[in-house]
Design an enzyme around this catalytic site. Sequence first.
Site, PDB file in Angstrom:
ATOM      1  N   ASP A 166       0.817  -1.251  -0.117  1.00 41.61           N
ATOM      2  CA  ASP A 166      -0.016  -0.025  -0.153  1.00 41.61           C
ATOM      3  C   ASP A 166       1.009   0.901  -0.063  1.00 41.61           C
ATOM      4  O   ASP A 166       2.078   1.276   0.515  1.00 41.61           O
ATOM      5  CB  ASP A 166      -1.004  -0.019   1.102  1.00 41.61           C
ATOM      6  CG  ASP A 166      -2.213  -1.082   1.157  1.00 41.61           C
ATOM      7  OD1 ASP A 166      -2.373  -1.442  -0.005  1.00 41.61           O
ATOM      8  OD2 ASP A 166      -2.391  -1.431   2.250  1.00 41.61           O
ATOM      9  N   ASP A 225      -7.348  -1.334  -3.988  1.00 40.24           N
ATOM     10  CA  ASP A 225      -8.340  -0.870  -3.051  1.00 40.24           C
ATOM     11  C   ASP A 225      -9.309   0.307  -3.479  1.00 40.24           C
ATOM     12  O   ASP A 225     -10.410  -0.130  -3.142  1.00 40.24           O
ATOM     13  CB  ASP A 225      -7.517  -0.482  -1.787  1.00 40.24           C
ATOM     14  CG  ASP A 225      -6.478  -1.606  -1.093  1.00 40.24           C
ATOM     15  OD1 ASP A 225      -6.616  -2.440  -1.235  1.00 40.24           O
ATOM     16  OD2 ASP A 225      -5.573  -0.914  -0.334  1.00 40.24           O
TER      17      ASP A 225
END
Length: 173
Positions: free
Chosen positions: A127, A145
Amino acid sequence: MARLHHWFWRPLSPLGLGIAALVVLIDQAHKAWMLYVYDIAARGIVTITSFFDLVLVWNRGISYGLFPQESALGRLGLILFAAGASLALAAWLARVDSRLTAVSIGLIIGGAIGNAIDRIFYGAVADFFSFHALGLQWYVFNIADMAIVAGVVGLLYDSLFGGHKKAGNPPNM
């Protein structure tokens, strides 16, 4: 074969599966660039604006880092869950008549597969995007995401405003 074709491959199936493939491609290309070209790990926190940073966080859990899995068996469970969810969504995709629903399902499938690929190769999901303001820190996330969230929003919008048949009196016979 014709029965399988009719069951699994309907007019909007290519749209949804194409969106899924595009999301996987963009997500994995971005992650490879961030990890190996930009080398975000060596840079630490990169401030872009007063409310947005780039940073590398390895997410070993599910959404928002919940239920972290450190063991190989736990990671395998998350990979299998993503695969099962993607197959179930593909079966749903084969039955939809709405372009928005097909695109939304494709976004979710692509995001799930993109994050599953990370788990397979790295043992965790990479991430990078960190939003923060007024002392509040948003969760760090990635393109996969964002695709999943956009897909869920699309499904909610389509279910609320998509012109589906509304409950009411049965038609006259």
